[in-house]
Design an enzyme around this catalytic site. Structure first.
Site, mmCIF file in Angstrom:
data_model
loop_
_atom_site.group_PDB
_atom_site.id
_atom_site.type_symbol
_atom_site.label_atom_id
_atom_site.label_comp_id
_atom_site.label_asym_id
_atom_site.label_seq_id
_atom_site.Cartn_x
_atom_site.Cartn_y
_atom_site.Cartn_z
ATOM 1 N N GLU A 118 0.808 -1.232 0.000
ATOM 2 C CA GLU A 118 0.000 0.000 0.000
ATOM 3 C C GLU A 118 0.844 1.288 0.000
ATOM 4 O O GLU A 118 0.658 2.166 0.850
ATOM 5 C CB GLU A 118 -0.957 -0.006 1.192
ATOM 6 N N GLU A 153 -5.639 -8.590 0.343
ATOM 7 C CA GLU A 153 -6.360 -8.160 1.552
ATOM 8 C C GLU A 153 -7.811 -7.915 1.147
ATOM 9 O O GLU A 153 -8.083 -7.343 0.091
ATOM 10 C CB GLU A 153 -5.769 -6.875 2.143
#
Length: 272
Positions: free
Chosen positions: A150, A269
């Site tokens: 991320e 995720e």
């Protein structure tokens, strides 16, 4: 290999067997080891500032493989340990932040050493030297690697970094990893909370489309995180359903237009 399986008092005599076999669970993503060793143990190459010392990585990796080889109780669970390796943003993003050993990964950016080379070289050495082929040879090697977790969330959404620089970093890291692990698949960019339609689709233009334009040739898969927010600031906000399908459709379609194939997704995720 974590101690929590056997530490303390568990309600069942064999917690690992009950959980993994009893519920048909597969272990997936690991961002811990590759980060912990770099931050706490691996030393700097005395002849190449900003690069991990190859002997430090090799010796640490051999120690880890020896330790795993001795834990024969873990070996029957290898089929449930198909790992995805992923780096954390720090200290892998070269911005001068030092590890606990007092050195930082190189920020050099030139024709021979593009930005991210030192990061990729360490990751490649870690994957090669810390894993084996199972059993007494060490944990089985991972098949999938995400460059970094991320990155845009901190560096762009909540920072001022240029996304193109982050995506060029992905190219350097992927190249270095594959020099030492030719059969491994590398992808990115672990996008957190994609809202491709935001600002009249400017987010699409400035993020996923740009990533495919800059780094797509060097990626084996597109890594994305898809979360729902059933309770967020007093509201319910969901990606599941039409928005999620549209997100995947846009990415798949542009992948096909650009590369002649819809490269696979890795949803590493998800949930709420």
């Amino acid at each position: 290999t974590e101690q929590e399986w056997t530490s303390g008092t568990n309600a069942v005599p064999d917690f690992m067997d009950d959980f993994l076999n009893g519920y048909d669970v597969y272990l997936g993503r690991n961002t811990g080891g590759i980060t912990w060793w770099l931050n706490n143990i691996i030393t700097e190459d005395p002849n190449r500032p900003g690069f991990a010392d190859s002997m430090s990585v090799k010796q640490s990796g051999q120690s880890v493989k020896n330790g795993y080889a001795a834990k024969t109780n873990l070996h029957p669970y290898e089929l449930r340990n198909d790992q995805i390796i992923c780096a954390q943003l720090h200290p892998f993003w070269p911005d001068g932040k030092k590890t606990q050993k007092g050195w930082a990964l190189s920020q050099t950016d030139n024709a021979t050493t593009p930005f991210g080379t030192a990061t990729g070289e360490y990751m490649g050495r870690f994957i090669r030297d810390f894993f084996g082929n199972g059993g007494t040879l060490g944990q089985p090697r991972p098949n999938l690697v995400e460059v970094v977790n991320e990155p845009l969330w901190e560096l762009v959404t909540n920072g001022t970094e240029d996304p193109a620089k982050i995506f060029r970093f992905h190219n350097s890291v992927a190249s270095e990893i594959k020099k030492l692990n030719s059969d491994i698949q590398v992808g990115g960019f672990c996008d957190a909370f994609p809202d491709l339609e935001k600002n009249s689709f400017q987010e699409w233009e400035e993020r996923w489309k740009l990533f495919m334009d800059v780094s797509g040739e060097n990626m084996d898969f597109w890594s994305i995180h898809l979360y729902d927010f059933p309770a967020f600031n007093g509201l319910q906000r969901y990606r599941k359903g039409a928005q999620m399908e549209a997100t995947l459709d846009m990415m798949e379609h542009y992948s096909y237009l650009k590369f002649g194939e819809a490269k696979p997704f890795l949803v590493s995720e998800f949930g709420a």
